[in-house]
Design a protein around this motif. Structure first.
Motif, PDB file in Angstrom:
ATOM      1  N   GLY A   1       4.294  -5.465  -9.398  1.00 50.95           N
ATOM      2  CA  GLY A   1       4.851  -4.233  -8.875  1.00 50.95           C
ATOM      3  C   GLY A   1       4.592  -4.045  -7.406  1.00 50.95           C
ATOM      4  O   GLY A   1       3.925  -4.853  -6.755  1.00 50.95           O
ATOM      5  N   SER A   2       5.128  -2.926  -6.903  1.00 47.70           N
ATOM      6  CA  SER A   2       4.987  -2.614  -5.495  1.00 47.70           C
ATOM      7  C   SER A   2       5.333  -1.148  -5.281  1.00 47.70           C
ATOM      8  O   SER A   2       6.006  -0.530  -6.109  1.00 47.70           O
ATOM      9  CB  SER A   2       5.921  -3.494  -4.682  1.00 47.70           C
ATOM     10  N   PHE A   3       4.878  -0.589  -4.164  1.00 50.43           N
ATOM     11  CA  PHE A   3       5.230   0.783  -3.805  1.00 50.43           C
ATOM     12  C   PHE A   3       6.577   0.783  -3.096  1.00 50.43           C
ATOM     13  O   PHE A   3       6.823  -0.041  -2.209  1.00 50.43           O
ATOM     14  CB  PHE A   3       4.162   1.385  -2.887  1.00 50.43           C
TER      15      PHE A   3
ATOM     16  N   ARG B   1       0.361   4.308 -15.537  1.00 48.53           N
ATOM     17  CA  ARG B   1       0.555   2.962 -14.985  1.00 48.53           C
ATOM     18  C   ARG B   1       0.929   2.943 -13.501  1.00 48.53           C
ATOM     19  O   ARG B   1       1.334   1.912 -12.973  1.00 48.53           O
ATOM     20  CB  ARG B   1       1.614   2.227 -15.796  1.00 48.53           C
ATOM     21  N   TYR B   2       0.787   4.075 -12.831  1.00 47.34           N
ATOM     22  CA  TYR B   2       1.056   4.140 -11.394  1.00 47.34           C
ATOM     23  C   TYR B   2       0.046   3.255 -10.670  1.00 47.34           C
ATOM     24  O   TYR B   2      -1.162   3.364 -10.883  1.00 47.34           O
ATOM     25  CB  TYR B   2       0.945   5.587 -10.910  1.00 47.34           C
ATOM     26  N   SER B   3       0.525   2.367  -9.852  1.00 44.91           N
ATOM     27  CA  SER B   3      -0.246   1.399  -9.048  1.00 44.91           C
ATOM     28  C   SER B   3      -1.039   0.419  -9.897  1.00 44.91           C
ATOM     29  O   SER B   3      -2.060  -0.095  -9.463  1.00 44.91           O
ATOM     30  CB  SER B   3      -1.150   2.098  -8.031  1.00 44.91           C
TER      31      SER B   3
ATOM     32  N   TYR C   1       0.830  -1.201   0.000  1.00 46.51           N
ATOM     33  CA  TYR C   1       0.000   0.000   0.000  1.00 46.51           C
ATOM     34  C   TYR C   1       0.863   1.250   0.000  1.00 46.51           C
ATOM     35  O   TYR C   1       1.929   1.295   0.610  1.00 46.51           O
ATOM     36  CB  TYR C   1      -0.923   0.012   1.217  1.00 46.51           C
ATOM     37  N   GLU C   2       0.372   2.272  -0.666  1.00 42.63           N
ATOM     38  CA  GLU C   2       1.091   3.534  -0.795  1.00 42.63           C
ATOM     39  C   GLU C   2       1.348   4.189   0.558  1.00 42.63           C
ATOM     40  O   GLU C   2       2.426   4.723   0.819  1.00 42.63           O
ATOM     41  CB  GLU C   2       0.283   4.468  -1.702  1.00 42.63           C
ATOM     42  N   ALA C   3       0.364   4.132   1.451  1.00 36.62           N
ATOM     43  CA  ALA C   3       0.506   4.756   2.774  1.00 36.62           C
ATOM     44  C   ALA C   3       1.620   4.097   3.587  1.00 36.62           C
ATOM     45  O   ALA C   3       2.337   4.781   4.338  1.00 36.62           O
ATOM     46  CB  ALA C   3      -0.813   4.682   3.531  1.00 36.62           C
ATOM     47  N   GLN C   4       1.783   2.792   3.446  1.00 35.98           N
ATOM     48  CA  GLN C   4       2.874   2.094   4.145  1.00 35.98           C
ATOM     49  C   GLN C   4       4.230   2.598   3.667  1.00 35.98           C
ATOM     50  O   GLN C   4       5.135   2.838   4.469  1.00 35.98           O
ATOM     51  CB  GLN C   4       2.787   0.593   3.904  1.00 35.98           C
ATOM     52  N   ALA C   5       4.362   2.739   2.367  1.00 37.50           N
ATOM     53  CA  ALA C   5       5.632   3.223   1.805  1.00 37.50           C
ATOM     54  C   ALA C   5       5.900   4.655   2.246  1.00 37.50           C
ATOM     55  O   ALA C   5       7.040   5.006   2.568  1.00 37.50           O
ATOM     56  CB  ALA C   5       5.600   3.128   0.287  1.00 37.50           C
ATOM     57  N   GLN C   6       4.869   5.488   2.298  1.00 39.48           N
ATOM     58  CA  GLN C   6       5.059   6.876   2.703  1.00 39.48           C
ATOM     59  C   GLN C   6       5.468   6.974   4.167  1.00 39.48           C
ATOM     60  O   GLN C   6       6.268   7.834   4.529  1.00 39.48           O
ATOM     61  CB  GLN C   6       3.781   7.683   2.454  1.00 39.48           C
TER      62      GLN C   6
ATOM     63  N   PHE D   1       8.541  -4.600 -11.287  1.00 38.23           N
ATOM     64  CA  PHE D   1       9.687  -5.496 -11.202  1.00 38.23           C
ATOM     65  C   PHE D   1      10.004  -6.148 -12.544  1.00 38.23           C
ATOM     66  O   PHE D   1      11.163  -6.343 -12.883  1.00 38.23           O
ATOM     67  CB  PHE D   1       9.439  -6.596 -10.162  1.00 38.23           C
ATOM     68  N   ARG D   2       8.974  -6.496 -13.297  1.00 40.51           N
ATOM     69  CA  ARG D   2       9.181  -7.214 -14.555  1.00 40.51           C
ATOM     70  C   ARG D   2       9.864  -6.327 -15.594  1.00 40.51           C
ATOM     71  O   ARG D   2      10.762  -6.765 -16.300  1.00 40.51           O
ATOM     72  CB  ARG D   2       7.831  -7.715 -15.091  1.00 40.51           C
ATOM     73  N   LYS D   3       9.459  -5.061 -15.673  1.00 42.48           N
ATOM     74  CA  LYS D   3      10.018  -4.141 -16.665  1.00 42.48           C
ATOM     75  C   LYS D   3      11.262  -3.418 -16.174  1.00 42.48           C
ATOM     76  O   LYS D   3      12.010  -2.850 -16.966  1.00 42.48           O
ATOM     77  CB  LYS D   3       8.970  -3.115 -17.077  1.00 42.48           C
ATOM     78  N   GLY D   4      11.468  -3.384 -14.868  1.00 41.68           N
ATOM     79  CA  GLY D   4      12.631  -2.700 -14.314  1.00 41.68           C
ATOM     80  C   GLY D   4      12.518  -1.189 -14.340  1.00 41.68           C
ATOM     81  O   GLY D   4      13.518  -0.486 -14.418  1.00 41.68           O
ATOM     82  N   VAL D   5      11.296  -0.675 -14.261  1.00 44.58           N
ATOM     83  CA  VAL D   5      11.070   0.765 -14.273  1.00 44.58           C
ATOM     84  C   VAL D   5      10.157   1.150 -13.110  1.00 44.58           C
ATOM     85  O   VAL D   5       9.497   0.309 -12.515  1.00 44.58           O
ATOM     86  CB  VAL D   5      10.422   1.245 -15.595  1.00 44.58           C
ATOM     87  N   TYR D   6      10.145   2.454 -12.806  1.00 42.50           N
ATOM     88  CA  TYR D   6       9.219   2.951 -11.795  1.00 42.50           C
ATOM     89  C   TYR D   6       8.383   4.081 -12.390  1.00 42.50           C
ATOM     90  O   TYR D   6       8.796   4.764 -13.324  1.00 42.50           O
ATOM     91  CB  TYR D   6       9.930   3.394 -10.520  1.00 42.50           C
ATOM     92  N   TYR D   7       7.171   4.231 -11.840  1.00 36.63           N
ATOM     93  CA  TYR D   7       6.235   5.252 -12.281  1.00 36.63           C
ATOM     94  C   TYR D   7       5.946   6.193 -11.119  1.00 36.63           C
ATOM     95  O   TYR D   7       5.771   5.756  -9.989  1.00 36.63           O
ATOM     96  CB  TYR D   7       4.913   4.614 -12.740  1.00 36.63           C
ATOM     97  N   ARG D   8       5.872   7.462 -11.416  1.00 34.37           N
ATOM     98  CA  ARG D   8       5.513   8.456 -10.410  1.00 34.37           C
ATOM     99  C   ARG D   8       4.003   8.633 -10.376  1.00 34.37           C
ATOM    100  O   ARG D   8       3.307   8.296 -11.329  1.00 34.37           O
ATOM    101  CB  ARG D   8       6.164   9.795 -10.728  1.00 34.37           C
ATOM    102  N   LYS D   9       3.522   9.178  -9.278  1.00 35.97           N
ATOM    103  CA  LYS D   9       2.091   9.455  -9.138  1.00 35.97           C
ATOM    104  C   LYS D   9       1.680  10.413 -10.261  1.00 35.97           C
ATOM    105  O   LYS D   9       2.362  11.391 -10.529  1.00 35.97           O
ATOM    106  CB  LYS D   9       1.809  10.084  -7.773  1.00 35.97           C
TER     107      LYS D   9
END
Length: 96
Positions: free
Chosen positions: A75-77, A68-70, A38-43, A56-64
């Motif tokens: 994937g994971s936060f 494709r965010y969440s 969950y996003e709140a846990q990461a924050q 994880f599969r693509k090796g990229v991250y997305y910002r809010k």
């Protein structure tokens, strides 16, 4: 044959390999990646950093705000700094 038989028998490649094995004392440590469901846990984990969605599969991250965010099952936060330190790259696709 005296003392220098190793160099003649195995050549310079074996000598170089032996030197590389002996030079393993310098270790590199990376920031551990702590994924959250969950996003709140990461924050809460990184209150002074941005939270991103890591694919994880693509090796990229997305910002809010990115499309494709969440999204997705692979994937994971995580904290932005941890994603960068773990050599994940930012996605340029899906910007709104």
């Amino acid at each position: 044959m005296s003392g220098s038989g190793f160099g003649r028998r195995f050549g310079p490649i074996a000598c170089a390999g032996a030197m590389l094995v002996g030079a393993g004392g310098a270790e590199v440590s990376a920031t551990p990646l702590t994924p959250f469901r969950y996003e709140a846990q990461a924050q809460r984990h990184c209150p002074h950093d941005r939270v991103v969605w890591l694919d994880f599969r693509k090796g990229v991250y997305y910002r809010k705000g990115q499309k494709r965010y969440s999204q997705g099952f692979d994937g994971s936060f995580v904290c932005l700094s941890e994603a960068r330190d773990s050599l994940y790259r930012r996605s340029l696709l899906g910007l709104r």
